[in-house]
Design a protein around this motif. Sequence first.
Motif, PDB file in Angstrom:
ATOM      1  N   HIS A  96       0.592   3.006   5.662  1.00  0.00           N
ATOM      2  CA  HIS A  96       0.355   2.148   4.489  1.00  0.00           C
ATOM      3  C   HIS A  96      -1.144   1.949   4.274  1.00  0.00           C
ATOM      4  CE1 HIS A  96       4.379   0.967   3.304  1.00  0.00           C
ATOM      5  NE2 HIS A  96       4.686   0.587   4.535  1.00  0.00           N
TER       6      HIS A  96
ATOM      7  N   ALA B 113      -1.248  -3.720   4.450  1.00  0.00           N
ATOM      8  CA  ALA B 113      -0.485  -2.806   5.319  1.00  0.00           C
ATOM      9  C   ALA B 113       0.326  -3.589   6.351  1.00  0.00           C
ATOM     10  CB  ALA B 113      -1.432  -1.825   6.005  1.00  0.00           C
TER      11      ALA B 113
ATOM     12  N   LEU C 181       3.204  -5.304   4.578  1.00  0.00           N
ATOM     13  CA  LEU C 181       4.275  -4.370   4.214  1.00  0.00           C
ATOM     14  C   LEU C 181       5.219  -4.045   5.364  1.00  0.00           C
ATOM     15  CD1 LEU C 181       2.273  -1.931   1.906  1.00  0.00           C
ATOM     16  CD2 LEU C 181       4.159  -3.455   1.222  1.00  0.00           C
TER      17      LEU C 181
END
Length: 193
Positions: free
Chosen positions: A16, A38, A41
């Motif tokens: 990510h 990131a 996520l």
Amino acid sequence: MQAQVKLSPALTRQQHYDDLLASSDGSANSVWLAQIIASWLVGEGVLPDRLGLNADQFLQLLDQRFTGHELSECAPSGRNTDFSRMLEKQDLEQLLRQFSAAECAETEWLIAIIVAACLGSDHLWQDLGLWSRPELTALLKHNFPGLAERNHKDMKWKKFLYKQLCEAEGLYVCRAPSCEVCQDYPRCFGPEE
């Protein structure tokens, strides 16, 4: 006979991060925001829907820092922040704003994200989803240099922010005349692992 659907494996935090950086301008704040997003996520940190930003700010952040990158507004972890239990929200925002290096949308995004992370129970860098404490220190020095400079004894950042609020109100609740002789010294100034 049913056709089998091949599911693609979930991306790792690093993947990510790499995707976000590839669509960014490479600025220092983009690097830190890419780390935060990131982690968010993959369900790390404590940031709620839209990272704690309002809908317009979230779309602005993606459009201006990660062009062409689309994300769901919902926190993958399912966390939702209850700001009603954060009586000091406005005070934290004001503190950060007072020491900001620039008045711009990006600063407001960072303020909102940092304040949302203050609701977590871990170290601020962990609650933000940054990858290390030095990353948080660098982010704060870059965006809030006067505030970061005040932390010359390297106090843990969340404790430091709240200590700044208390001092602004004239509240000194420490039982010792200086931090070095306080029995809680290791909790405030010890290493963050």
